[in-house]
Design an enzyme around this catalytic site. Sequence first.
Site, PDB file in Angstrom:
ATOM      1  N   ALA A 188       1.001  -1.089  -0.026  1.00 13.84           N
ATOM      2  CA  ALA A 188       0.011   0.024   0.101  1.00 13.84           C
ATOM      3  C   ALA A 188       1.025   1.284   0.046  1.00 13.84           C
ATOM      4  O   ALA A 188       1.930   1.139  -0.697  1.00 13.84           O
ATOM      5  CB  ALA A 188      -1.033  -0.192   1.018  1.00 13.84           C
ATOM      6  N   CYS A 189       0.477   2.246   0.885  1.00 16.13           N
ATOM      7  CA  CYS A 189       1.094   3.426   0.730  1.00 16.13           C
ATOM      8  C   CYS A 189       2.734   3.364   1.148  1.00 16.13           C
ATOM      9  O   CYS A 189       3.439   4.561   0.775  1.00 16.13           O
ATOM     10  CB  CYS A 189       0.454   4.589   1.630  1.00 16.13           C
ATOM     11  N   SER A 190       2.988   2.213   1.843  1.00 17.47           N
ATOM     12  CA  SER A 190       4.636   2.199   2.157  1.00 17.47           C
ATOM     13  C   SER A 190       5.249   1.383   1.303  1.00 17.47           C
ATOM     14  O   SER A 190       6.473   1.022   1.448  1.00 17.47           O
ATOM     15  CB  SER A 190       4.920   1.226   3.700  1.00 17.47           C
ATOM     16  N   SER A 191       4.520   1.195  -0.027  1.00 17.76           N
ATOM     17  CA  SER A 191       5.292   0.268  -0.972  1.00 17.76           C
ATOM     18  C   SER A 191       6.930   0.689  -1.243  1.00 17.76           C
ATOM     19  O   SER A 191       7.689  -0.017  -1.357  1.00 17.76           O
ATOM     20  CB  SER A 191       4.473   0.314  -2.082  1.00 17.76           C
TER      21      SER A 191
ATOM     22  N   PHE B 271       3.918   5.764   5.129  1.00 17.92           N
ATOM     23  CA  PHE B 271       3.037   4.709   6.234  1.00 17.92           C
ATOM     24  C   PHE B 271       1.705   4.869   5.480  1.00 17.92           C
ATOM     25  O   PHE B 271       1.370   5.683   4.679  1.00 17.92           O
ATOM     26  CB  PHE B 271       2.941   5.635   7.479  1.00 17.92           C
TER      27      PHE B 271
END
Length: 382
Positions: A167-170, A368
């Site tokens: 997700a956003c931490s990829s 995060f």
Amino acid sequence: MNRPRRILETPAVPQPVIAATGLYVPPHSISNQELVDAFNAFVASFNIENAAAIADGTVAPLQPSSAEFIEKASGIKSRHVMDKTGILAPAVMRPILPERPNDEISVLAEMAVAAANDALGRWGGDKSDIGAVICAASNMQRPYPAMAVEVQDALGLSGFAFDMNVACSSATFGLKTAADFISSGSTKAVLMVNPEICSGHLNFRDRDSHFIFGDVATAVVVSGSETAGAWRILGTRLKTQFSNNIRNNFGFLNRAAPEGIGKPDKLFVQEGRKVFKEVVPMVSEMILSHARDIGVDPRSLKRLWLHQANINMNEMIGRKVLGREPRADENVIILDTFANTSSAGSIIAFHTANEDFAAGERGLICSFGAGYSAGTVFVEKI
Ligand code: COA
């Protein structure tokens, strides 16, 4: 009998560096007011169509959205998207991206290739040194063949390629993976790409979240050559902790559910308040403990390139990390014009605001998001 002693030389471990970054910005931009006008037109027609049910109390009327609320609650003023016309048509309210034949490059790979070409042009290194391509993003266009393999092919690169989704931490998970490949000698250089068509999984009919995301692609070249102008990776750390507060239930098993495919649409959902309250302390503590463990004084950091979801979250994390109110140039905000671009946010921030660093100055890339997941990458200008 004395045997001659063999002197074993420890091979030098290559030091991973961020050698270059690249950015692809989609062709269309949507202001808050344009988005709100489309949303409110949809609300008005829904409430008219359902007037009788609303009157007898069986259907709740929809509430209008507001551009002022969006900017105040999130800091977002506009966002870039791949297709504006579909999103802004009240009867459609989703991007219209025609399916391409298999012998044409797919749209997500095309965005990634554009960002990669930007990064490769800035790098100026030897493309044959790139032995791995990682496509690290929230939503892949298809399960297989991997987007990364298509990008690798389009760029004429060799070695291996794979997709990863945190997700956003990829992107920070991708950076750590790339750095570990360099340190372990798997390859001399890695290309990581983060293409995000977040408008494809956003429910533009949901008042709570219709304003949150934008589309973009970023790319990073990680290499083992400490060239001037590159960024030494001082330390990488990853963390995950399960939460249902940000979720997307789209997947291949949707068609196996008795309700059938698309009923209801499986799109992004979140409990924004809970995310805010739980992620800010988790990330702040992670940054501080990682800094302590690698001997970096967080107050000495010249800049924070944080994930771009909400300006209030970034300001709170910035205060906790620097121990004081950060100046605007210390805590980069790009979500005002890009919105939340998932994995790409912290990389856009880094890409657009790092030219003024002198050798030895340090900063932090941090992401995060869903999972929950978080990643920290401390860097130092060479
Ligand atoms: N227009 C006008 N008012 C709206 C609105 C809209 N589009 N959406 C919600 N509201 C109203 C709500 O109805 C509520 O009204 P009430 O106080 O009368 O009940 C009020 O605004 C506050 O709603 P709330 O959802 O608590 O807003 P918020 O201040 O938490 O901001 C977010 C919402 C999503 C911007 C914010 O919670 C956030 O960004 N959280 C972090 C999310 C995140 O980082 N996610 C990561 C995704 S990868």
